[in-house]
Design a protein around this motif. Structure first.
Motif, mmCIF file in Angstrom:
data_model
loop_
_atom_site.group_PDB
_atom_site.id
_atom_site.type_symbol
_atom_site.label_atom_id
_atom_site.label_comp_id
_atom_site.label_asym_id
_atom_site.label_seq_id
_atom_site.Cartn_x
_atom_site.Cartn_y
_atom_site.Cartn_z
ATOM 1 N N ASP A 167 0.591 -1.542 0.196
ATOM 2 C CA ASP A 167 -0.125 -0.337 -0.029
ATOM 3 C C ASP A 167 0.709 1.193 0.040
ATOM 4 N N GLY A 168 1.847 1.305 0.030
ATOM 5 C CA GLY A 168 2.814 2.896 0.252
ATOM 6 C C GLY A 168 2.692 3.365 -1.199
ATOM 7 N N PRO A 169 3.269 4.688 -1.482
ATOM 8 C CA PRO A 169 2.871 5.111 -2.865
ATOM 9 C C PRO A 169 4.243 5.129 -3.683
ATOM 10 N N GLY A 182 11.144 -1.762 -14.110
ATOM 11 C CA GLY A 182 10.534 -1.958 -13.237
ATOM 12 C C GLY A 182 10.176 -0.783 -12.689
ATOM 13 N N ILE A 183 9.690 -1.135 -10.812
ATOM 14 C CA ILE A 183 8.641 0.382 -10.436
ATOM 15 C C ILE A 183 9.254 0.851 -8.778
ATOM 16 N N GLU A 184 9.726 1.941 -9.072
ATOM 17 C CA GLU A 184 10.091 2.505 -7.407
ATOM 18 C C GLU A 184 9.443 2.596 -6.270
ATOM 19 N N LEU A 185 8.908 2.352 -5.321
ATOM 20 C CA LEU A 185 7.901 2.776 -4.306
ATOM 21 C C LEU A 185 8.771 4.163 -3.629
ATOM 22 N N GLU A 186 8.394 4.862 -2.940
ATOM 23 C CA GLU A 186 8.030 5.488 -1.865
ATOM 24 C C GLU A 186 9.318 5.526 -0.698
#
Length: 275
Positions: A167-169, A182-186
């Motif tokens: 659930d992180g931004p 890929g994706i990076e979270l805050e």
């Protein structure tokens, strides 16, 4: 400027509108297609499952459709419709930005839907290539800072299937040459991936249905009967603006059904055969 008069005005130049225009023109009706030139699926890599055109790009399919319609005398007007007016119940006016007015006794709304994208940096660089709005068998669910909109039973099922819910931004989507990596979270976490599937919000492309007083469902889509007739006499709807699977081939079929119903409604009583 004097109004241009047609038998049918089709608003929307996607598969639904073009299919309807082609059928109506083949039935010898004078038809105009009004198209803003801003389709929702312009950036997708290809349209899948369209018989005879598997994987075709949206611009190419539209170009073929416009060419086929033109062969039967369909007129095309580019522009945005600002107002739709029910003048008499048997005659409608379509007012375009810039002053052009079109009149017709039948209206087909094939205006489609607009998508609301997640506000994630980098997403637009790979949409239509490896970022898609559908599902996969192997998945990590990211809610982008929002609490999961799921009941506990569903969360328990996901846990059993080893599908994590984060659930992180999301800070950004990482891609190279339109291929996602890929994706990076805050919080600094990085997730490697080959595909990104995302849920999107939707709303009608414009409010013409509301202007004409057409009944809509809770999502804003136009309510139609089995002949694609809306709740307003002589106003029809086809494609994604009406409730149906959001597939190009379904939209084209919807346009054909609407065209046949419109054609039947335009036949003078004296020319109709009785059984």
């Amino acid at each position: 400027m004097p109004a241009k008069r047609y038998d049918v005005a089709v608003v929307g130049g996607g598969p639904a509108g073009l299919s309807a225009a082609l059928w109506l023109a083949r039935y010898l009706h004078k038809v105009v297609v009004v198209d803003s030139g801003d389709p929702r699926n312009w950036e997708t890599r290809g349209i899948n499952g369209y018989l005879g055109h598997q994987g075709i790009r949206s611009p190419e399919l539209r170009a073929i459709g416009r060419s086929e319609c033109a062969e039967y005398g369909v007129d095309f007007v580019g522009g945005i419709v600002d107002e739709a007016i029910n003048e008499t119940g048997e005659l409608f006016a379509i007012c375009l930005r810039g002053g052009t007015t079109i009149q017709a006794p039948r209206i087909l709304l094939a205006i489609g839907l607009k998508d609301v994208w997640p506000n994630i940096p980098g997403l637009d660089q790979c949409y239509g290539e490896t970022a898609l709005s559908t599902w996969t068998r192997q998945i990590v669910i990211c809610t982008n800072g929002e609490p999961p909109d799921m009941d506990q039973e569903l969360l328990d099922q996901l846990k059993t299937l080893n599908i994590p819910v984060l659930d992180g931004p999301i800070r950004c989507v990482v891609s190279k040459d339109r291929e996602i990596s890929g994706i990076e979270l805050e919080d600094g976490m990085s997730l490697d991936c080959e595909r990104l599937y995302f849920a999107i919000g939707q709303y009608p492309s414009d409010d013409l249905g509301a202007q004409l007083g057409c009944k809509r469902d809770q999502l804003g889509r136009l309510v139609i009967d089995e002949y694609n007739h809306t709740s307003v006499k002589n106003v029809y709807a086809a494609g994604d603006i009406a409730h149906a699977p959001q597939l190009a081939i379904v939209a084209a079929s919807s346009g054909a059904v609407a065209a046949m119903a419109i054609h039947a409604s335009l036949i003078p009583e004296g020319r109709k055969l009785t059984s």
